[in-house]
Design an enzyme around this catalytic site. Structure first.
Site, PDB file in Angstrom:
ATOM      1  N   HIS A  90      -2.640  -1.133  -3.426  1.00 43.61           N
ATOM      2  CA  HIS A  90      -3.824  -0.273  -3.267  1.00 43.61           C
ATOM      3  C   HIS A  90      -3.674   0.955  -4.152  1.00 43.61           C
ATOM      4  CE1 HIS A  90      -4.281  -2.019   1.066  1.00 43.61           C
ATOM      5  NE2 HIS A  90      -4.782  -2.820   0.153  1.00 43.61           N
ATOM      6  N   ASP A 120      -4.448  -4.967   5.889  1.00 41.69           N
ATOM      7  CA  ASP A 120      -4.808  -5.778   4.720  1.00 41.69           C
ATOM      8  C   ASP A 120      -3.651  -6.715   4.377  1.00 41.69           C
ATOM      9  OD1 ASP A 120      -6.393  -6.676   2.611  1.00 41.69           O
ATOM     10  OD2 ASP A 120      -5.573  -5.204   1.204  1.00 41.69           O
ATOM     11  N   SER A 161       0.857  -1.189   0.000  1.00 43.16           N
ATOM     12  CA  SER A 161       0.000   0.000   0.000  1.00 43.16           C
ATOM     13  C   SER A 161       0.895   1.241   0.000  1.00 43.16           C
ATOM     14  CB  SER A 161      -0.967  -0.041   1.195  1.00 43.16           C
ATOM     15  OG  SER A 161      -1.902   1.021   1.096  1.00 43.16           O
TER      16      SER A 161
END
Length: 349
Positions: free
Chosen positions: A190, A286, A164
């Site tokens: 992401h 995540d 991310s």
């Protein structure tokens, strides 16, 4: 606790006003000043010493990128870019991340005020993340040396990567040295729609292996990396003896789509001990549960260490959950993941 001090640089008076409203609506941050261009911003940075800068990508008088490059050289500080969703906007934003920006937000194409206010929580979260980010870990990385080509591996072998905040540069650093004999790589970063294709195209020019935005139903081939498209989940599935990619619009997982957990859980199920899992820099959790599932299915799992992470969130969560076999510096990730994937077997195909 002292508030996060923010300075916004944007040639649009409306955008400066909206950003001020958003920042000041949160009790832990304040807009200390705004500037219509980088030349004014230069003086305001000296005067107010902000913790985070939000910077419009495209501006008159001095290009946002030129300013960012000078800023990172002379007075490094956390920067969140504000970008348009155009093709050119995504190219420039990726270059900004390469130069040292921590993250970016995209301007809505219609209804700027309503659109930006809808992004309120996301913008605040990105500012908080930037304020805590490690600038030392985000110095522009030199191109890593190419790794020697190993034996061709069984096409059953593959590597799954999740990242991310700070991930675009970390992924570049991991992919650039890989030889053509590398196994397939599935990557979830992401990112909003429109940016993943530009990101894949950029990497494809820099790497020996082929890099592309993943498409639903395509066969997974060695020597290729597949990037999950923005706002869509990517999973590994099987078609007979072959792996293939499944792209779908399922609900967000851990508030993300694409989600690293969705990818990792599918790899645990379909590839098991034939996979290596890698979790890189990023905010939040995540990928932690999915990495544990991969480890329990027999995969070797790696996490990027804190010293080389821009944000040590996702790796820390995966480590705490017990899903990580080994913690390594970013400079060692490529070498280690290839060593572990080769350790199982070396079958010529």
């Amino acid at each position: 606790m002292s508030k996060i001090r923010v300075l916004s640089v944007d040639d649009s008076a409306l955008m400066r006003q909206i950003m001020t409203e958003i920042i000041n609506s949160h009790s832990d941050m304040e807009m200390v000043a705004t500037a219509p261009d980088p030349l004014v911003a230069r003086d305001l940075i000296k005067k107010f010493n902000p913790d985070v800068l939000t910077l419009d990508v495209e501006m008159p008088r001095m290009d946002g990128l030129d300013f960012l490059e000078k800023l990172m050289r002379l007075r490094p500080m956390p920067v969140v870019m504000v970008s348009s969703l155009t093709g050119k906007g995504s190219e420039v934003t990726l270059r900004a991340l390469e130069l040292g920006a921590i993250d970016f937000v995209t301007k809505p194409q219609l209804g700027i005020r309503e659109g930006m206010l809808a992004y309120n929580e996301m913008i605040a979260e990105k500012v908080r993340t930037a304020a805590k980010a490690s600038l030392a870990a985000h110095k522009p990385l030199s191109a890593p040396t190419t790794l020697k080509a190993g034996p061709l591996l069984s096409s059953e072998k593959l590597i799954a990567i999740g990242a991310s905040t700070g991930g675009t540069e970390a992924i570049r650093h991991v992919l650039q040295p890989l030889p053509l004999s590398s196994p397939a790589l599935l990557i979830t970063q992401h990112m909003p729609p429109g940016f993943t294709r530009s990101f894949a195209d950029r990497l494809n020019k820099l790497c020996q292996i082929g890099v592309k935005e993943a498409e639903d139903g395509e066969r997974v081939l060695p020597g290729h990396a597949y990037i999950a498209p923005g706002d869509r989940h990517m999973e590994l599935s099987r078609s007979g003896a072959n792996y293939q990619i499944k792209i779908h619009d399922g609900p967000a997982v851990n508030r993300h789509r694409p989600s690293v957990d969705v990818l990792f859980h599918s790899v645990a199920k379909q590839a098991g001990r034939n996979a290596v899992g890698v979790i890189l820099t990023g905010m939040g959790n995540d990928g932690a549960a999915g990495m544990l599932a991969m480890r329990q299915a027999g995969a070797w799992t790696l996490a990027q260490n804190e010293a080389s992470c821009v944000v040590f969130g996702m790796p820390r969560e995966a480590i705490n959950m017990g899903g990580v076999c080994e913690v390594v510096d970013l400079s060692q990730v490529s070498q280690q993941m290839l060593a572990k994937i080769s350790a199982g077997q070396a079958i010529r195909i």
